[in-house]
Design a protein around this motif. Sequence first.
Motif: not given
Lengths: 140, 120
Positions: A6, A65, A76, A78, A80, A118, A128, A130
């Motif tokens: 991360t 990430e 990646r 993400v 949230r 996702d 969330t 992703s």
Amino acid sequence: MTSVVTLHELRIREEIDIVHVRQTVREVAVSVGFSLVEQTKLVTAASELARNTLKHGRGGTAQVELEKHDGSTVVRLVFRDEGPGIPDTELALTDGYSSAGGLGLGLSGARRLADEFDLHTTPGEGTTVSVGFRAGRAAT
Amino acid sequence: MSATSVIEMGDVLLVTVQGELTDHDAVALQQDLAANVAERSSRGVLIDVSGMEIVDSFLARTLHDIAAATELLAAKTVIVGMRPEVAITLVELGLTLPGLATALTVADGLAEFGDGVRPL
């Protein structure tokens, strides 16, 4: 061998944070050798999703990430939030559907731009999203 | 964070957008331009986006709305100098922006307005 690191965890609380997310994601994309088109797709998707987090999710976080699989690199993102959630994900992913008066391309557009997508959402608890972007050439 | 300049060239407004635009900046630009066009009776607006590294759906919609508003004020808007990677990304995003006039260079954009525009 797969390693996941991360690199950044950013808060999305106000409009200027969308700009911060774009700048941070751009720096990461450049550092891992994304082509100009790959960078632009990644940063554009980040901008769409950060805006969703702010406007629909009432703010949240963006995590950046870096995943290294054998010879390939994936960035990646993400996003949230603890907002109201998405009652109908199929509808939310339909081109042109907007609950905020936009063009309705934020979520569906980001999905098209990404290599991996996702979505997890629970009404009343949050969402969330992703997205993963692979560099075109194998990293050495 | 961003620098937006508006230069009057004859009866055409040349707008240069550079750097990071927040959503608020984009909406402010739309209002400024509509007011400017009405006040100066401009015939055209050229928006130079060559300094923009990304155009997301919000900004694309704003550009579209600027063009629609200036049209109602009897002025044509031309988007100039979009980067190739931005064009590719917009299409993949699902935004082809039909009806939006474009040109590759400021000179080509100015040519759309014919006489009455003096080069710098």
